[in-house]
Design an enzyme around this catalytic site. Sequence first.
Site, PDB file in Angstrom:
ATOM      1  N   SER A 198       0.835  -1.195   0.000  1.00  0.00           N
ATOM      2  CA  SER A 198       0.000   0.000   0.000  1.00  0.00           C
ATOM      3  C   SER A 198       0.878   1.257   0.000  1.00  0.00           C
ATOM      4  CB  SER A 198      -0.971  -0.038   1.184  1.00  0.00           C
ATOM      5  OG  SER A 198      -1.985   0.922   1.038  1.00  0.00           O
ATOM      6  N   GLU A 311      -9.168  -5.389  -4.030  1.00  0.00           N
ATOM      7  CA  GLU A 311      -8.570  -4.177  -3.465  1.00  0.00           C
ATOM      8  C   GLU A 311      -9.637  -3.121  -3.142  1.00  0.00           C
ATOM      9  OE1 GLU A 311      -5.545  -3.903  -2.630  1.00  0.00           O
ATOM     10  OE2 GLU A 311      -4.193  -4.933  -4.000  1.00  0.00           O
ATOM     11  N   HIS A 402      -7.646  -5.764   0.351  1.00  0.00           N
ATOM     12  CA  HIS A 402      -6.434  -4.946   0.436  1.00  0.00           C
ATOM     13  C   HIS A 402      -5.685  -5.280   1.718  1.00  0.00           C
ATOM     14  CE1 HIS A 402      -3.941  -1.463  -0.397  1.00  0.00           C
ATOM     15  NE2 HIS A 402      -4.181  -0.961   0.803  1.00  0.00           N
TER      16      HIS A 402
END
Length: 505
Positions: A198, A311, A402
Site C-alpha cells: 500500500s 482491493e 487490500h
Amino acid sequence: MKNRQPLRLMTAEGELRGGMDDDLFVFKGIPFAAAPTGALRWRAPQPVAPWPGVRDAVTFGDASWQNRELCQIAGGGDPGPLSEDCLYLNVWTPDVAPSRPLPVMVWLHGGGFAMGSGALPPYDGKRLAARGAVVVTINYRLGHLGFFAHPALDAEYRNGGVVNNFALLDQIAALQWVQRNIPVFGGNRDNVTLFGESSGARSILSLCCSPLAEGLFHKGIVQSAYGLPDRTRSAALQQGEQIAAHFGLKDATAEQLRALPAHAFWSLPPPLAQGPVPIAGDAVLPQPMLTTFMTARQHRIPLIAGSNSDEASVLTYFNVDTAEVMRQLRASRPLSYRLLKWLYDIHDDRLLGRAAARDMAFSVMPWILMRAQHNVGMPGWRYWFDYVSERSRDLYPHGAWHGNEVPYAFNTLAAMTPGDIGRPFTETDHLLSQRMADYWFTFARDVGEFSHRLEGELSWPAWHPEEDLTLSFGEKGKNALSLKRNFMRARLRLFRLMMRSMVKL
C-alpha cells in the site's frame, strides 16, 4: 543450537544488546536518526548521537502519532506507544557471522501514510529470516509530520532544495543506516531488497524516482501500490497555510508551527488531513512518480509488483458507495458507463463499480510498472493475489482484500488472530503462505539485473510484453498457483491511457 545469551554487537553509533527468538537474533528499537522533535520537526533526519556503554535493543521503539483505533481495525494491530520521537528500526538475523553475507530485506509498512509501524504482528521478520535473510522493519513519520509544506518552512532553504517529503527522507535515512551497519548483523549491503504494501509500496516507487535514494537498494517488491497522482507542491503549500489558520496562525512563523503539539495533526478534519500520496516537486521527489515511470526514467533495479483480487475493499473506510458512483457515471458519461459494462460483462452496478475501482486504482499499476521495467531493460515480475483463508471464504465473496497478502508474504499466519476466532487458519492456508514467502525470499537472494526467471514451485518468467505473464497466488479464492497470459490486458491498456491523460493534466 546457538548460544542463548543476549548478543552484543558494535554498530557505527554504539554497542547494542539484542535478544533471541528461537534460533534467531532479534534487535528492536534501534534509533537510525535523531528524534525529529522541537527544532528538528520538519527537517531532514539528523545523525544519532553515539551512546556510551551498551544500549538494550529488546523493545520496539515508539510509533509515529496516528489514530490508534483505526490502526487496530485496519492497519494490522496496535502500533504501541505513540510519539514524535519515532525513528527506530528492528532487525532479525539468523547469523551474524555467516560464511557468505546474507540478503537483506527492508520492509516499509503501509497505512495510507497515516498509520502503522514496523512492530505490528504481520511484519514479524522471524519466518523470512529463518530462510536465510536479514530482515529490517522501520518506523517513519506519518501524516503531516511526514509530509508538510508551508512558506515559512520553505524560507529556511535559502539555496533551493526545499524538502516536503520528510517521511521519504526517513526511509532514505534507514537505508543509509543499513549501508553503514548491516554487515555487523550478517547482511550484504550490496544486496538490499526493499519491500512494502500500500503506502509502503508507494514509498518504494517514490524512492525509485528519488535522486537521493539511488544506490541505497537494489531490488523492490511492490505490493498493492495505488495509482493516485502525487500532490503538487502548490496544493501542499495551500493546505499548509489552511492548517496554520485552523490553529489560529494566519501568518505563522516556523517557530510557531514547530510549537504546535504533535498529536493535534492526526485528528484534523478531512479537507485538512494528509492524503495517501507524497508531494511532487521537492528535492526528494522532483517529478511525479507516475510521470517518471511512464517515461521510463526510474532507477534501474529489478521489481516484483502485484495487487489483490478485491482491493476495492479499502473503499469501505472512505464510505464510497460503488453503486452510486456507477449511477452518477451513467447519468453524466453514458458512453463510459456502457464501455465499462462491455469490458467487464457485469450488470450489477455495485459489483461493476467495485471491479472498476479495483482495476483503475490498483490493478493497472503493476502493468504500468512492468512496461516501464521493460523499457529500461530491467526484469520485472507481475503477480495477482487471489487467495482467501479456507474457513473465511464466505466473508470475502469478492476475493482477497487490500492487505490480506501481507501475512502470507511474511509467512506470519501463525502469529495472526483470525477476524473470527472460530475460523483458525488451516494447513492449506499455511502452505500457500510458505509458497509465497519462498518466492519473496528467492527474489531477494538470487535475482539480479540479468535474471530472466524466478525459480520456485512454478518457474516464473520475467514479464515481457509479448507474453504478458502473471503469477496468480490463488484462483477464485482457492489454493492454486498458475501463470496467466494477457491477464486483464484489454482493460488495463485502456486504464493506462486514462492515467497518462491524468498525468498530462
